[in-house]
Design a protein around this motif. Sequence first.
Motif, mmCIF file in Angstrom:
data_model
loop_
_atom_site.group_PDB
_atom_site.id
_atom_site.type_symbol
_atom_site.label_atom_id
_atom_site.label_comp_id
_atom_site.label_asym_id
_atom_site.label_seq_id
_atom_site.Cartn_x
_atom_site.Cartn_y
_atom_site.Cartn_z
ATOM 1 N N VAL A 65 0.852 -1.190 0.000
ATOM 2 C CA VAL A 65 0.000 0.000 0.000
ATOM 3 C C VAL A 65 0.886 1.237 0.000
ATOM 4 N N ASP A 66 0.832 2.000 -1.068
ATOM 5 C CA ASP A 66 1.511 3.281 -1.123
ATOM 6 C C ASP A 66 0.467 4.388 -0.984
ATOM 7 N N HIS A 67 0.860 5.451 -0.280
ATOM 8 C CA HIS A 67 -0.065 6.515 0.094
ATOM 9 C C HIS A 67 0.432 7.834 -0.470
ATOM 10 N N VAL A 68 -0.439 8.529 -1.182
ATOM 11 C CA VAL A 68 -0.129 9.845 -1.724
ATOM 12 C C VAL A 68 -1.196 10.813 -1.230
ATOM 13 N N VAL A 69 -0.778 11.964 -0.725
ATOM 14 C CA VAL A 69 -1.722 13.014 -0.343
ATOM 15 C C VAL A 69 -1.669 14.107 -1.405
ATOM 16 N N THR A 70 -2.826 14.429 -1.974
ATOM 17 C CA THR A 70 -2.910 15.469 -2.997
ATOM 18 C C THR A 70 -3.857 16.565 -2.519
ATOM 19 N N SER A 71 -3.687 17.754 -3.054
ATOM 20 C CA SER A 71 -4.476 18.903 -2.606
ATOM 21 C C SER A 71 -5.193 19.556 -3.779
ATOM 22 N N GLY A 72 -6.417 20.011 -3.508
ATOM 23 C CA GLY A 72 -7.205 20.669 -4.542
ATOM 24 C C GLY A 72 -8.490 21.198 -3.949
ATOM 25 N N THR A 73 -9.575 21.120 -4.706
ATOM 26 C CA THR A 73 -10.865 21.609 -4.227
ATOM 27 C C THR A 73 -11.950 20.558 -4.433
ATOM 28 N N PHE A 74 -13.007 20.716 -3.659
ATOM 29 C CA PHE A 74 -14.233 19.929 -3.804
ATOM 30 C C PHE A 74 -15.367 20.901 -4.024
ATOM 31 N N SER A 75 -16.161 20.682 -5.069
ATOM 32 C CA SER A 75 -17.281 21.572 -5.379
ATOM 33 C C SER A 75 -18.566 20.770 -5.530
ATOM 34 N N LEU A 76 -19.634 21.252 -4.892
ATOM 35 C CA LEU A 76 -20.962 20.649 -5.033
ATOM 36 C C LEU A 76 -21.988 21.622 -4.470
ATOM 37 N N ASP A 77 -23.156 21.634 -5.069
ATOM 38 C CA ASP A 77 -24.276 22.444 -4.581
ATOM 39 C C ASP A 77 -23.922 23.929 -4.472
ATOM 40 N N GLY A 78 -23.064 24.401 -5.374
ATOM 41 C CA GLY A 78 -22.745 25.823 -5.406
ATOM 42 C C GLY A 78 -21.625 26.268 -4.491
ATOM 43 N N GLY A 79 -21.050 25.355 -3.711
ATOM 44 C CA GLY A 79 -19.941 25.692 -2.824
ATOM 45 C C GLY A 79 -18.656 25.026 -3.265
ATOM 46 N N THR A 80 -17.539 25.613 -2.880
ATOM 47 C CA THR A 80 -16.224 25.040 -3.172
ATOM 48 C C THR A 80 -15.369 25.118 -1.923
ATOM 49 N N TRP A 81 -14.669 24.021 -1.618
ATOM 50 C CA TRP A 81 -13.853 23.924 -0.421
ATOM 51 C C TRP A 81 -12.466 23.393 -0.777
ATOM 52 N N ASP A 82 -11.452 23.878 -0.077
ATOM 53 C CA ASP A 82 -10.106 23.324 -0.212
ATOM 54 C C ASP A 82 -10.038 21.993 0.522
ATOM 55 N N THR A 97 -8.025 -7.802 -8.490
ATOM 56 C CA THR A 97 -6.753 -8.341 -8.028
ATOM 57 C C THR A 97 -5.594 -7.606 -8.682
ATOM 58 N N ALA A 98 -4.623 -7.200 -7.855
ATOM 59 C CA ALA A 98 -3.400 -6.573 -8.358
ATOM 60 C C ALA A 98 -2.230 -7.081 -7.525
ATOM 61 N N GLY A 99 -1.242 -7.643 -8.197
ATOM 62 C CA GLY A 99 -0.081 -8.139 -7.486
ATOM 63 C C GLY A 99 -0.409 -9.209 -6.470
ATOM 64 N N GLY A 100 -1.431 -10.007 -6.762
ATOM 65 C CA GLY A 100 -1.832 -11.073 -5.852
ATOM 66 C C GLY A 100 -2.690 -10.622 -4.693
ATOM 67 N N ILE A 101 -2.942 -9.324 -4.583
ATOM 68 C CA ILE A 101 -3.776 -8.796 -3.503
ATOM 69 C C ILE A 101 -5.203 -8.642 -4.016
ATOM 70 N N GLU A 102 -6.142 -9.218 -3.282
ATOM 71 C CA GLU A 102 -7.546 -9.132 -3.660
ATOM 72 C C GLU A 102 -8.225 -7.974 -2.938
ATOM 73 N N GLU A 112 -6.290 -9.931 3.248
ATOM 74 C CA GLU A 112 -4.941 -10.372 3.586
ATOM 75 C C GLU A 112 -4.078 -9.236 4.112
ATOM 76 N N LEU A 113 -4.462 -8.002 3.804
ATOM 77 C CA LEU A 113 -3.741 -6.845 4.344
ATOM 78 C C LEU A 113 -4.372 -6.338 5.636
ATOM 79 N N GLY A 114 -5.533 -6.870 5.995
ATOM 80 C CA GLY A 114 -6.238 -6.379 7.177
ATOM 81 C C GLY A 114 -6.628 -4.922 7.035
ATOM 82 N N THR A 115 -7.054 -4.540 5.834
ATOM 83 C CA THR A 115 -7.291 -3.126 5.514
ATOM 84 C C THR A 115 -8.578 -2.969 4.716
ATOM 85 N N VAL A 116 -9.298 -1.882 4.994
ATOM 86 C CA VAL A 116 -10.422 -1.495 4.159
ATOM 87 C C VAL A 116 -10.239 -0.021 3.771
#
Length: 211
Positions: free
Chosen positions: A7-24, A116-121, A141-145
Amino acid sequence: MTPPGPVDHVVTSGTFSLDGGTWDVDNNVWVVGDENEVVVIDAAHDPEKIAAAIGGRRVVAVVCTHAHDDHVNQAPRLADTFNAPILLNPAEAPLWEMTHPDRTPDRDLTDGQVITAGGIELRALLTPGHSPGSTCLYAPELGTVFTGDTLFQGGPGATGRSYSSFDTIIDSIRSTLLTLPGDTTVRTGHGDSTTIGGEAPHLEEWITQGR
């Protein structure tokens, strides 16, 4: 050079827009697999940063937990760059079309489907509420959701906007997520990870607060 983990983790930044509002917002992007192939979960904001985490590996699929714009805005670009299909639950179509009116996902993501990717389901768990077709991805098998915006550290995802339902998200968490083993790591769409066991005792509290 250290090989990539399951599991590789990337944090990205931007905005979310819905119902006329926009949030960072800051989004968690998850890259799951081995040194040869991966699944990308929620391609958000920064395709170059995500591509760097993928490296030279084959992308089996770009999977969207739901179709709010901050989770899918780079899905077509990543999919085209890596010649991979986009997977999304069909109930998300109204939200997807707000961001990508001229492009449809390549395949449906359905409850119980296994990717399935790399044997991980990764097993798709349909958990509507935050949005109509919100879907979590469980890797036993990773104990992750990977919960997208359905469950966070401290409570359920927001339900105060279009296409959402508080009662439905609570039902999804109770009947689907809280039945997983308590030591399952919850990797969320935003913020810090938690565990199923750490969140389960607070369900009734959330219900009281939500109503």
